[in-house]
Write a protein that holds these residues in place. Structure first.
Motif, PDB file in Angstrom:
ATOM      1  N   ALA A 107       0.441  -1.489   0.648  1.00  0.00           N
ATOM      2  CA  ALA A 107      -0.292   0.440   0.500  1.00  0.00           C
ATOM      3  C   ALA A 107       0.787   0.779   0.257  1.00  0.00           C
ATOM      4  CB  ALA A 107      -0.395   0.346   1.051  1.00  0.00           C
ATOM      5  N   LEU A 108       1.759   1.318   0.648  1.00  0.00           N
ATOM      6  CA  LEU A 108       3.164   2.454   0.647  1.00  0.00           C
ATOM      7  C   LEU A 108       3.619   2.396  -0.287  1.00  0.00           C
ATOM      8  CD1 LEU A 108       4.443   2.026   4.227  1.00  0.00           C
ATOM      9  CD2 LEU A 108       3.049   3.258   3.717  1.00  0.00           C
ATOM     10  N   ILE A 109       3.551   1.602  -1.422  1.00  0.00           N
ATOM     11  CA  ILE A 109       4.136   1.176  -2.904  1.00  0.00           C
ATOM     12  C   ILE A 109       3.368   2.023  -3.541  1.00  0.00           C
ATOM     13  CG2 ILE A 109       5.030  -0.091  -4.696  1.00  0.00           C
ATOM     14  CD1 ILE A 109       6.470  -1.520  -2.608  1.00  0.00           C
ATOM     15  N   ALA A 110       1.935   1.930  -3.351  1.00  0.00           N
ATOM     16  CA  ALA A 110       1.486   2.467  -4.395  1.00  0.00           C
ATOM     17  C   ALA A 110       1.020   4.255  -3.917  1.00  0.00           C
ATOM     18  CB  ALA A 110      -0.036   1.266  -3.646  1.00  0.00           C
ATOM     19  N   LEU A 111       0.935   4.110  -2.780  1.00  0.00           N
ATOM     20  CA  LEU A 111       1.144   5.552  -2.411  1.00  0.00           C
ATOM     21  C   LEU A 111       2.031   6.325  -2.709  1.00  0.00           C
ATOM     22  CD1 LEU A 111      -1.007   7.940  -1.211  1.00  0.00           C
ATOM     23  CD2 LEU A 111      -0.051   7.489   1.440  1.00  0.00           C
ATOM     24  N   LEU A 112       3.330   5.707  -2.844  1.00  0.00           N
ATOM     25  CA  LEU A 112       4.927   6.583  -3.513  1.00  0.00           C
ATOM     26  C   LEU A 112       4.180   6.391  -4.807  1.00  0.00           C
ATOM     27  CD1 LEU A 112       7.621   4.620  -1.437  1.00  0.00           C
ATOM     28  CD2 LEU A 112       7.049   7.435  -2.147  1.00  0.00           C
ATOM     29  N   ALA A 113       3.486   5.711  -5.589  1.00  0.00           N
ATOM     30  CA  ALA A 113       3.538   5.609  -7.123  1.00  0.00           C
ATOM     31  C   ALA A 113       2.486   6.666  -7.741  1.00  0.00           C
ATOM     32  CB  ALA A 113       3.244   4.504  -6.934  1.00  0.00           C
ATOM     33  N   LEU A 114       1.844   6.802  -6.544  1.00  0.00           N
ATOM     34  CA  LEU A 114       0.758   7.619  -7.000  1.00  0.00           C
ATOM     35  C   LEU A 114       1.065   9.779  -6.929  1.00  0.00           C
ATOM     36  CD1 LEU A 114      -3.279   7.483  -4.950  1.00  0.00           C
ATOM     37  CD2 LEU A 114      -2.872   7.353  -7.455  1.00  0.00           C
ATOM     38  N   LEU A 115       2.080   9.688  -5.469  1.00  0.00           N
ATOM     39  CA  LEU A 115       2.563  10.772  -5.163  1.00  0.00           C
ATOM     40  C   LEU A 115       3.064  11.225  -6.629  1.00  0.00           C
ATOM     41  CD1 LEU A 115       2.972  10.131  -1.698  1.00  0.00           C
ATOM     42  CD2 LEU A 115       1.274  12.334  -3.022  1.00  0.00           C
ATOM     43  N   TRP A 116       4.866   9.732  -7.135  1.00  0.00           N
ATOM     44  CA  TRP A 116       6.170  10.024  -8.349  1.00  0.00           C
ATOM     45  C   TRP A 116       4.728  10.869  -9.449  1.00  0.00           C
ATOM     46  CZ3 TRP A 116       9.762  11.107  -8.875  1.00  0.00           C
ATOM     47  CH2 TRP A 116      10.572  10.576 -10.521  1.00  0.00           C
ATOM     48  N   GLU A 117       3.432  10.002  -9.683  1.00  0.00           N
ATOM     49  CA  GLU A 117       2.451  10.509 -10.988  1.00  0.00           C
ATOM     50  C   GLU A 117       2.384  12.127 -10.573  1.00  0.00           C
ATOM     51  OE1 GLU A 117      -1.764  10.270 -12.659  1.00  0.00           O
ATOM     52  OE2 GLU A 117      -1.385   8.579 -11.352  1.00  0.00           O
ATOM     53  N   ALA A 118       2.031  12.262  -9.367  1.00  0.00           N
ATOM     54  CA  ALA A 118       1.593  13.640  -9.239  1.00  0.00           C
ATOM     55  C   ALA A 118       3.039  14.630  -9.395  1.00  0.00           C
ATOM     56  CB  ALA A 118       0.610  14.511  -7.502  1.00  0.00           C
ATOM     57  N   ARG A 139       5.045  14.505 -11.274  1.00  0.00           N
ATOM     58  CA  ARG A 139       5.347  14.424 -12.842  1.00  0.00           C
ATOM     59  C   ARG A 139       4.598  15.527 -13.633  1.00  0.00           C
ATOM     60  NH1 ARG A 139       6.078   8.163 -13.642  1.00  0.00           N
ATOM     61  NH2 ARG A 139       3.837   9.126 -14.423  1.00  0.00           N
ATOM     62  N   GLU A 140       3.450  15.203 -12.759  1.00  0.00           N
ATOM     63  CA  GLU A 140       2.151  15.955 -13.595  1.00  0.00           C
ATOM     64  C   GLU A 140       2.171  17.157 -13.523  1.00  0.00           C
ATOM     65  OE1 GLU A 140      -1.736  15.288 -12.740  1.00  0.00           O
ATOM     66  OE2 GLU A 140      -1.852  12.705 -13.610  1.00  0.00           O
ATOM     67  N   ALA A 141       2.669  17.733 -12.012  1.00  0.00           N
ATOM     68  CA  ALA A 141       2.866  19.034 -11.447  1.00  0.00           C
ATOM     69  C   ALA A 141       3.961  19.458 -10.626  1.00  0.00           C
ATOM     70  CB  ALA A 141       1.304  19.741 -11.269  1.00  0.00           C
ATOM     71  N   ALA A 196      -0.078  16.607   0.119  1.00  0.00           N
ATOM     72  CA  ALA A 196       1.446  15.520  -0.102  1.00  0.00           C
ATOM     73  C   ALA A 196       2.332  15.569  -1.411  1.00  0.00           C
ATOM     74  CB  ALA A 196       0.765  14.378   0.433  1.00  0.00           C
ATOM     75  N   SER A 197       3.512  16.197  -1.226  1.00  0.00           N
ATOM     76  CA  SER A 197       4.308  15.800  -1.549  1.00  0.00           C
ATOM     77  C   SER A 197       5.913  14.621  -1.295  1.00  0.00           C
ATOM     78  CB  SER A 197       4.698  17.078  -2.796  1.00  0.00           C
ATOM     79  OG  SER A 197       5.162  17.365  -1.939  1.00  0.00           O
ATOM     80  N   ALA A 199      12.209   7.723  -8.782  1.00  0.00           N
ATOM     81  CA  ALA A 199      12.723   7.872  -9.656  1.00  0.00           C
ATOM     82  C   ALA A 199      13.923   6.521  -9.937  1.00  0.00           C
ATOM     83  CB  ALA A 199      13.722   8.981 -10.034  1.00  0.00           C
ATOM     84  N   SER A 200      14.205   5.771  -9.143  1.00  0.00           N
ATOM     85  CA  SER A 200      15.197   4.893  -9.171  1.00  0.00           C
ATOM     86  C   SER A 200      14.133   3.618  -9.354  1.00  0.00           C
ATOM     87  CB  SER A 200      16.392   4.236  -8.452  1.00  0.00           C
ATOM     88  OG  SER A 200      15.690   4.989  -7.388  1.00  0.00           O
TER      89      SER A 200
END
Length: 94
Positions: free
Chosen positions: A13-24, A26-28, A74-75, A85-86
């Protein structure tokens, strides 16, 4: 707790949340996502989101800003962005 529930010691679940924050990011990159948007995108309750963000914040991977009104955002921190990134980078072309 089962070993298969963990990936290198980090909850899925933490990995999924990190992926969402990574998407955010990259978007802005200059605009963090609101906690409400993150909870909706992750499909989890706000209390669960806050628990996960607290764990990521304690690890130095996420920066959380909360408002007195109850909202917040959150960011990824610099360390969190470097990790993502890695981890989430596309495979290098040979």
């Amino acid at each position: 707790m089962h070993k298969e529930d963990k990936e290198e010691g980090i909850d899925a679940a933490l990995i999924a949340l990190l992926a969402l924050l990574w998407e955010a990011r990259r978007e802005a990159p200059e605009k963090p996502w609101s906690l409400a948007k993150l909870a909706k995108r992750a499909g989890i309750q706000m209390s669960t989101l806050l628990r996960q963000l607290n764990a990521l914040s304690s690890a130095g991977l996420v920066t959380v800003a909360t408002a007195e009104s109850g909202g917040g955002s959150a960011s990824l921190s610099t360390a969190g962005a470097e990790l993502c990134a890695s981890v989430f980078a596309p495979p290098a072309a040979d």
